[in-house]
Design a protein around this motif. Structure first.
Motif, PDB file in Angstrom:
ATOM      1  N   THR A  88       0.948  -1.056  -0.026  1.00 53.68           N
ATOM      2  CA  THR A  88       0.086  -0.164  -0.039  1.00 53.68           C
ATOM      3  C   THR A  88       0.902   1.265   0.134  1.00 53.68           C
ATOM      4  OG1 THR A  88      -1.726  -1.153   1.311  1.00 53.68           O
ATOM      5  CG2 THR A  88      -1.962   1.186   1.256  1.00 53.68           C
ATOM      6  N   ALA A  89       1.939   1.450   0.828  1.00 46.90           N
ATOM      7  CA  ALA A  89       2.810   2.366   0.751  1.00 46.90           C
ATOM      8  C   ALA A  89       3.563   2.596  -0.563  1.00 46.90           C
ATOM      9  CB  ALA A  89       3.819   2.282   1.955  1.00 46.90           C
ATOM     10  N   THR A  90       4.010   1.616  -0.929  1.00 47.07           N
ATOM     11  CA  THR A  90       4.664   1.751  -2.452  1.00 47.07           C
ATOM     12  C   THR A  90       3.597   2.243  -3.433  1.00 47.07           C
ATOM     13  OG1 THR A  90       6.055  -0.140  -1.665  1.00 47.07           O
ATOM     14  CG2 THR A  90       6.056   0.560  -4.107  1.00 47.07           C
ATOM     15  N   GLN A  91       2.386   1.786  -3.555  1.00 43.56           N
ATOM     16  CA  GLN A  91       1.344   2.336  -4.326  1.00 43.56           C
ATOM     17  C   GLN A  91       1.191   3.819  -4.369  1.00 43.56           C
ATOM     18  OE1 GLN A  91      -2.088  -0.302  -3.615  1.00 43.56           O
ATOM     19  NE2 GLN A  91      -1.026  -1.863  -5.030  1.00 43.56           N
ATOM     20  N   ILE A  92       1.115   4.207  -2.981  1.00 42.31           N
ATOM     21  CA  ILE A  92       0.769   5.427  -2.690  1.00 42.31           C
ATOM     22  C   ILE A  92       1.842   6.465  -3.161  1.00 42.31           C
ATOM     23  CG2 ILE A  92       0.710   7.367  -0.789  1.00 42.31           C
ATOM     24  CD1 ILE A  92      -1.031   5.429   0.553  1.00 42.31           C
ATOM     25  N   ALA A  93       3.112   6.168  -2.640  1.00 41.82           N
ATOM     26  CA  ALA A  93       4.355   6.851  -3.222  1.00 41.82           C
ATOM     27  C   ALA A  93       4.494   6.768  -4.677  1.00 41.82           C
ATOM     28  CB  ALA A  93       5.564   6.190  -2.489  1.00 41.82           C
ATOM     29  N   ALA A  94       4.295   5.646  -5.297  1.00 42.14           N
ATOM     30  CA  ALA A  94       4.312   5.809  -6.738  1.00 42.14           C
ATOM     31  C   ALA A  94       3.494   6.725  -7.627  1.00 42.14           C
ATOM     32  CB  ALA A  94       4.146   4.199  -7.403  1.00 42.14           C
ATOM     33  N   ALA A  95       2.135   6.750  -6.865  1.00 39.78           N
ATOM     34  CA  ALA A  95       1.287   7.504  -7.387  1.00 39.78           C
ATOM     35  C   ALA A  95       1.330   9.323  -7.014  1.00 39.78           C
ATOM     36  CB  ALA A  95      -0.088   7.199  -7.149  1.00 39.78           C
ATOM     37  N   ASN A  96       1.660   9.471  -5.955  1.00 36.93           N
ATOM     38  CA  ASN A  96       1.622  10.787  -5.084  1.00 36.93           C
ATOM     39  C   ASN A  96       2.849  11.590  -4.949  1.00 36.93           C
ATOM     40  OD1 ASN A  96      -0.891   9.310  -5.014  1.00 36.93           O
ATOM     41  ND2 ASN A  96      -1.438  10.745  -3.305  1.00 36.93           N
ATOM     42  N   GLN A  97       4.013  10.652  -4.710  1.00 37.44           N
ATOM     43  CA  GLN A  97       5.216  11.463  -4.471  1.00 37.44           C
ATOM     44  C   GLN A  97       5.833  12.123  -5.368  1.00 37.44           C
ATOM     45  OE1 GLN A  97       7.995   9.408  -1.238  1.00 37.44           O
ATOM     46  NE2 GLN A  97       9.085   8.978  -3.297  1.00 37.44           N
ATOM     47  N   LEU A  98       6.336  13.220  -5.080  1.00 38.97           N
ATOM     48  CA  LEU A  98       6.894  14.069  -6.129  1.00 38.97           C
ATOM     49  C   LEU A  98       8.453  14.020  -6.247  1.00 38.97           C
ATOM     50  CD1 LEU A  98       4.886  17.357  -5.264  1.00 38.97           C
ATOM     51  CD2 LEU A  98       4.505  15.553  -6.965  1.00 38.97           C
ATOM     52  N   GLY A  99       9.067  14.560  -7.084  1.00 41.70           N
ATOM     53  CA  GLY A  99      10.713  14.360  -7.309  1.00 41.70           C
ATOM     54  C   GLY A  99      11.334  15.207  -6.669  1.00 41.70           C
ATOM     55  N   ALA A 100      10.943  16.449  -6.208  1.00 43.46           N
ATOM     56  CA  ALA A 100      11.674  17.347  -5.303  1.00 43.46           C
ATOM     57  C   ALA A 100      11.720  16.730  -3.830  1.00 43.46           C
ATOM     58  CB  ALA A 100      11.134  18.591  -5.206  1.00 43.46           C
ATOM     59  N   HIS A 101      12.649  17.534  -3.053  1.00 46.92           N
ATOM     60  CA  HIS A 101      12.812  17.146  -1.714  1.00 46.92           C
ATOM     61  C   HIS A 101      13.388  15.600  -1.593  1.00 46.92           C
ATOM     62  CE1 HIS A 101      10.678  21.151  -0.616  1.00 46.92           C
ATOM     63  NE2 HIS A 101       9.658  20.481  -1.568  1.00 46.92           N
ATOM     64  N   THR A 102      14.204  15.458  -2.208  1.00 46.54           N
ATOM     65  CA  THR A 102      14.826  13.986  -2.109  1.00 46.54           C
ATOM     66  C   THR A 102      15.464  13.748  -0.867  1.00 46.54           C
ATOM     67  OG1 THR A 102      17.021  14.652  -2.986  1.00 46.54           O
ATOM     68  CG2 THR A 102      15.422  13.870  -4.430  1.00 46.54           C
ATOM     69  N   SER A 103      15.806  14.488  -0.068  1.00 45.14           N
ATOM     70  CA  SER A 103      16.246  14.027   1.377  1.00 45.14           C
ATOM     71  C   SER A 103      15.345  14.347   2.433  1.00 45.14           C
ATOM     72  CB  SER A 103      17.202  14.963   1.580  1.00 45.14           C
ATOM     73  OG  SER A 103      17.105  16.544   1.646  1.00 45.14           O
ATOM     74  N   HIS A 104      13.947  14.592   2.314  1.00 44.39           N
ATOM     75  CA  HIS A 104      13.031  14.785   2.867  1.00 44.39           C
ATOM     76  C   HIS A 104      12.772  13.659   3.939  1.00 44.39           C
ATOM     77  CE1 HIS A 104       9.002  15.697   4.916  1.00 44.39           C
ATOM     78  NE2 HIS A 104       9.268  17.164   4.718  1.00 44.39           N
ATOM     79  N   PRO A 105      12.467  13.573   5.046  1.00 49.85           N
ATOM     80  CA  PRO A 105      12.434  12.457   6.013  1.00 49.85           C
ATOM     81  C   PRO A 105      11.206  11.444   5.628  1.00 49.85           C
ATOM     82  CG  PRO A 105      12.018  14.162   7.310  1.00 49.85           C
ATOM     83  CD  PRO A 105      12.629  14.787   5.934  1.00 49.85           C
ATOM     84  N   HIS A 106      10.251  12.087   5.265  1.00 48.01           N
ATOM     85  CA  HIS A 106       9.047  11.345   4.878  1.00 48.01           C
ATOM     86  C   HIS A 106       8.859  10.852   3.476  1.00 48.01           C
ATOM     87  CE1 HIS A 106       6.336  13.444   8.316  1.00 48.01           C
ATOM     88  NE2 HIS A 106       7.304  12.728   8.688  1.00 48.01           N
ATOM     89  N   ARG A 107      10.055  10.861   2.908  1.00 49.65           N
ATOM     90  CA  ARG A 107      10.060  10.319   1.521  1.00 49.65           C
ATOM     91  C   ARG A 107      10.027   8.937   1.533  1.00 49.65           C
ATOM     92  NH1 ARG A 107      10.843  12.417  -3.588  1.00 49.65           N
ATOM     93  NH2 ARG A 107      11.650  11.150  -5.096  1.00 49.65           N
ATOM     94  N   TRP A 108       9.301   8.194   0.682  1.00 49.48           N
ATOM     95  CA  TRP A 108       9.375   6.808   0.454  1.00 49.48           C
ATOM     96  C   TRP A 108      10.518   6.390  -0.372  1.00 49.48           C
ATOM     97  CZ3 TRP A 108       7.421   3.021   3.167  1.00 49.48           C
ATOM     98  CH2 TRP A 108       7.253   1.587   2.885  1.00 49.48           C
ATOM     99  N   SER A 109      11.308   5.502   0.092  1.00 48.05           N
ATOM    100  CA  SER A 109      12.293   4.988  -0.769  1.00 48.05           C
ATOM    101  C   SER A 109      11.949   3.584  -1.505  1.00 48.05           C
ATOM    102  CB  SER A 109      13.685   4.636   0.207  1.00 48.05           C
ATOM    103  OG  SER A 109      14.794   4.185  -0.735  1.00 48.05           O
TER     104      SER A 109
END
Length: 211
Positions: A88-109
């Protein structure tokens, strides 16, 4: 805080208890073992069938006869819940996560070792609560899907730890003497109990207390 967020935080809080329960080979399936043993006495297995079952239990070739060092039911629960949360987390990140803020602590890897189930549950809880992250807010379909995943996962965890309130009807194999269906209730810290839906007979772990 939303219901979904609360459920996900509860999963994270209970996860260490699942780790602790891994070494407990006691099965926490419903109905509870002590009441199940009493109800088993109501079944109509004859002596030869019981002797055959005991022989199978002693047979070293019988699948599952050897001691198992960990509780397989807990392992199964942890595997299924962790897989559902990660997917579920991977699906949400793939659809919603933006390219900027690559070092943000809430960014899904998407690379490296996946985070643990507790961390993933908290990450999803933050998404359900609308906490700022480098991505878009959840859409209504995503919120509904995450709510379903969270509720199902929490139910699995609580059931595995015998924290959930359970209710189940026994099959005709364990029918009451009157022929009625026996309904079992318990879990969530409550003492297990059973009631015949036909004659109203009532059982606890100590035996029949009303008929």
């Amino acid at each position: 805080m939303t219901t979904t967020a609360t459920q996900l935080q509860t999963i994270a809080r209970l996860w260490p208890a699942l780790d602790d329960a891994l070494g407990d080979r006691t099965q926490h399936a419903w109905p509870p073992p002590s009441l199940r043993g009493y109800l088993d006495a109501l079944s109509r297995h004859d002596a030869s069938e019981a002797a055959a079952l005991r022989a199978l239990e002693r047979n070293p070739e019988q699948l599952g006869a050897r001691p198992v060092p960990i509780n397989l039911a807990i392992v199964d629960t942890m595997h299924k819940v962790e897989a559902a949360l990660h997917e579920t987390a991977t699906q949400i990140a793939a659809a919603n996560q933006l390219g900027a803020h690559t070092s943000h602590p809430h960014r899904w890897s998407f690379t490296g070792r996946p985070p643990g189930a507790a961390w993933t549950a908290l990450w999803l809880s933050a998404r359900a609560s609308g906490v700022f992250w480098p991505g878009r807010a959840l859409s209504e379909p995503q919120e509904r899907h995450l709510g379903h995943v969270a509720a199902e996962a929490l139910n699995r965890v609580e059931s595995a730890l015998d924290l959930a309130d359970g209710c189940r009807e026994l099959t005709s194999t364990h029918a009451c003497a009157c022929g009625g269906t026996i309904e079992l209730r318990g879990g969530a810290g409550a003492a297990p109990r059973a009631r015949c839906k036909g004659c109203g007979a009532y059982w606890t772990e100590n035996g029949v207390i009303a008929a």
